[in-house]
Design an enzyme around this catalytic site. Structure first.
Site, PDB file in Angstrom:
ATOM      1  N   HIS A  77     -16.188  25.412  -4.044  1.00  0.00           N
ATOM      2  CA  HIS A  77     -14.845  25.705  -4.582  1.00  0.00           C
ATOM      3  C   HIS A  77     -14.685  27.203  -4.857  1.00  0.00           C
ATOM      4  O   HIS A  77     -13.596  27.747  -4.729  1.00  0.00           O
ATOM      5  CB  HIS A  77     -14.629  24.890  -5.851  1.00  0.00           C
ATOM      6  CG  HIS A  77     -13.321  25.110  -6.543  1.00  0.00           C
ATOM      7  ND1 HIS A  77     -12.124  25.210  -5.859  1.00  0.00           N
ATOM      8  CD2 HIS A  77     -13.008  25.248  -7.854  1.00  0.00           C
ATOM      9  CE1 HIS A  77     -11.147  25.391  -6.730  1.00  0.00           C
ATOM     10  NE2 HIS A  77     -11.648  25.432  -7.942  1.00  0.00           N
TER      11      HIS A  77
ATOM     12  N   HIS B 292     -11.046  15.549 -12.180  1.00  0.00           N
ATOM     13  CA  HIS B 292     -11.570  15.888 -10.856  1.00  0.00           C
ATOM     14  C   HIS B 292     -12.889  16.648 -10.931  1.00  0.00           C
ATOM     15  O   HIS B 292     -13.289  17.133 -11.978  1.00  0.00           O
ATOM     16  CB  HIS B 292     -10.525  16.674 -10.046  1.00  0.00           C
ATOM     17  CG  HIS B 292     -10.339  18.085 -10.507  1.00  0.00           C
ATOM     18  ND1 HIS B 292      -9.421  18.442 -11.452  1.00  0.00           N
ATOM     19  CD2 HIS B 292     -10.959  19.232 -10.139  1.00  0.00           C
ATOM     20  CE1 HIS B 292      -9.470  19.736 -11.661  1.00  0.00           C
ATOM     21  NE2 HIS B 292     -10.412  20.257 -10.875  1.00  0.00           N
TER      22      HIS B 292
ATOM     23  N   ASP C   5     -15.457  19.612  -9.329  1.00  0.00           N
ATOM     24  CA  ASP C   5     -15.512  20.906  -8.644  1.00  0.00           C
ATOM     25  C   ASP C   5     -16.867  21.025  -7.942  1.00  0.00           C
ATOM     26  O   ASP C   5     -17.914  20.991  -8.603  1.00  0.00           O
ATOM     27  CB  ASP C   5     -15.410  22.067  -9.642  1.00  0.00           C
ATOM     28  CG  ASP C   5     -14.012  22.242 -10.235  1.00  0.00           C
ATOM     29  OD1 ASP C   5     -13.064  21.580  -9.781  1.00  0.00           O
ATOM     30  OD2 ASP C   5     -13.899  23.073 -11.160  1.00  0.00           O
TER      31      ASP C   5
ATOM     32  N   HIS D 219     -16.265  29.063 -13.272  1.00  0.00           N
ATOM     33  CA  HIS D 219     -16.248  28.902 -11.815  1.00  0.00           C
ATOM     34  C   HIS D 219     -17.223  29.890 -11.171  1.00  0.00           C
ATOM     35  O   HIS D 219     -18.076  29.512 -10.360  1.00  0.00           O
ATOM     36  CB  HIS D 219     -14.833  29.118 -11.276  1.00  0.00           C
ATOM     37  CG  HIS D 219     -13.894  27.996 -11.605  1.00  0.00           C
ATOM     38  ND1 HIS D 219     -13.270  27.881 -12.824  1.00  0.00           N
ATOM     39  CD2 HIS D 219     -13.485  26.934 -10.871  1.00  0.00           C
ATOM     40  CE1 HIS D 219     -12.510  26.784 -12.830  1.00  0.00           C
ATOM     41  NE2 HIS D 219     -12.624  26.198 -11.654  1.00  0.00           N
TER      42      HIS D 219
ATOM     43  N   TRP E   5       0.831  -1.201   0.000  1.00  0.00           N
ATOM     44  CA  TRP E   5       0.000   0.000   0.000  1.00  0.00           C
ATOM     45  C   TRP E   5       0.864   1.247   0.000  1.00  0.00           C
ATOM     46  O   TRP E   5       2.052   1.199   0.301  1.00  0.00           O
ATOM     47  CB  TRP E   5      -1.043  -0.006   1.128  1.00  0.00           C
ATOM     48  CG  TRP E   5      -0.568  -0.309   2.540  1.00  0.00           C
ATOM     49  CD1 TRP E   5       0.697  -0.630   2.949  1.00  0.00           C
ATOM     50  CD2 TRP E   5      -1.387  -0.338   3.709  1.00  0.00           C
ATOM     51  NE1 TRP E   5       0.713  -0.858   4.301  1.00  0.00           N
ATOM     52  CE2 TRP E   5      -0.552  -0.686   4.793  1.00  0.00           C
ATOM     53  CE3 TRP E   5      -2.733  -0.105   3.964  1.00  0.00           C
ATOM     54  CZ2 TRP E   5      -1.027  -0.794   6.111  1.00  0.00           C
ATOM     55  CZ3 TRP E   5      -3.207  -0.214   5.266  1.00  0.00           C
ATOM     56  CH2 TRP E   5      -2.359  -0.559   6.322  1.00  0.00           C
ATOM     57  N   ASN E   6       0.233   2.365  -0.402  1.00  0.00           N
ATOM     58  CA  ASN E   6       0.966   3.617  -0.584  1.00  0.00           C
ATOM     59  C   ASN E   6       0.294   4.745   0.190  1.00  0.00           C
ATOM     60  O   ASN E   6      -0.907   4.681   0.471  1.00  0.00           O
ATOM     61  CB  ASN E   6       0.964   4.033  -2.054  1.00  0.00           C
ATOM     62  CG  ASN E   6       1.573   2.991  -2.951  1.00  0.00           C
ATOM     63  OD1 ASN E   6       2.724   2.628  -2.788  1.00  0.00           O
ATOM     64  ND2 ASN E   6       0.796   2.499  -3.899  1.00  0.00           N
TER      65      ASN E   6
HETATM   66 MN    MN Z   1     -11.041  22.264 -10.087  1.00  0.00          MN
END
Ligand code: MN
Length: 262
Positions: free
Chosen positions: A82, A76, A78, A211, A64-65
């Site tokens: 955010h 990803h 948002d 955004h 494992w890490n």
């Molecule tokens: Mn983002």
């Protein structure tokens, strides 16, 4: 005999290949490109990874890490929180957004030809309306995904495309974002580039309109998507569930699309 339902049909269609699962996710590793901000601002770190144990003295039978990364790394999500414009909504963080919002129909707007000749291409309201003329009106609660084929660029340099005056990459025009958020009530806006706004959007009015306006209307974002060229203009369903980070502003995630075979 078991009853035929929409879900039993879905399972059957997945089994016989009439519905395909398409991975819209970039590989997530130390080389994954991350957005850079002007040096006066704090930077978000990319992914680093350290082995805890790998079948060795530190753990003889297990591997494992530890990973360290900014929430907005690679493919990803948002969350509305955010952006400052989305900070006061209820249920605006990765752990509180209703899970219903993690499954939605996809409207895919192909801007790949425009982007190929103009790396700063901006998607306009008129462009979206022309798309609607061909494919039908964007339904409330749909993802709008901007296909640019930007994800086919290899290496950080080509992907981030930073020039003397900052990054250059495609994105939505402020008026288009307003149209999608307020007149179409979309679920959110997804892109192939490092962030949902165009590279030059820091100089727009308002700055970073996707955004500012999307999150200011409680809407979501998806960045660094892959394989949008494998989706039909309409008819696919996107599953995009962020990690349930408490008070999280976003999260890397595996984004999947269910796509009917032509
Ligand atoms: Mn983002």
């Amino acid at each position: 005999m078991s009853k035929v339902t929409v879900l039993s049909l879905l399972v059957e269609e997945l089994k016989n290949g009439r519905i395909r699962v398409v991975d819209l996710t970039q590989p997530l590793g130390p080389d994954t490109p991350v957005i850079g901000l002007p040096p006066i601002f704090a930077q978000s770190p990319g992914l680093s990874m350290e082995v805890i144990s790998k079948y060795d003295d530190k753990g003889p039978a297990w591997y494992w890490n530890t990973i360290t990364l900014g929430e907005h790394t690679g493919t990803h999500f948002d969350a509305p929180v955010h952006w400052i414009t989305g900070k006061d909504f209820a249920s605006n963080t990765t752990d509180t957004i209703p899970v219903r919002q993690f499954v939605g129909a996809a409207c895919v707007i192909d801007c790949s030809k425009e982007t190929a000749v103009h790396e700063n291409f901006l998607l306009t309201r008129e462009h979206v309306q022309a798309w609607e003329g061909e494919h039908g009106r964007i339904q409330p609660g749909s993802w709008v995904l901007m296909r640019t084929d930007w994800s086919k660029r290899r290496g950080q340099e080509a992907f981030l495309n930073i020039k003397e005056d900052g990054p250059h990459s495609p994105g939505p025009h402020p008026d288009c974002v307003r149209f999608l958020a307020q007149e179409r009530d979309v679920l959110g806006f997804g892109v192939e580039t490092v962030g949902t706004d165009a590279g030059q959007a820091g100089g727009f009015d308002p700055p970073f309109p996707c955004h500012n306006i999307m999150h200011g209307n409680g809407k979501l974002g998806l960045a660094s998507l892959n394989n949008l060229d494998q989706l039909p203009a309409t008819g696919a369903v996107v599953i995009a569930a962020p990690l349930k980070i408490v008070n999280g502003s976003g999260s890397p995630l595996r984004v999947l699309a269910l796509v009917p075979e032509a």
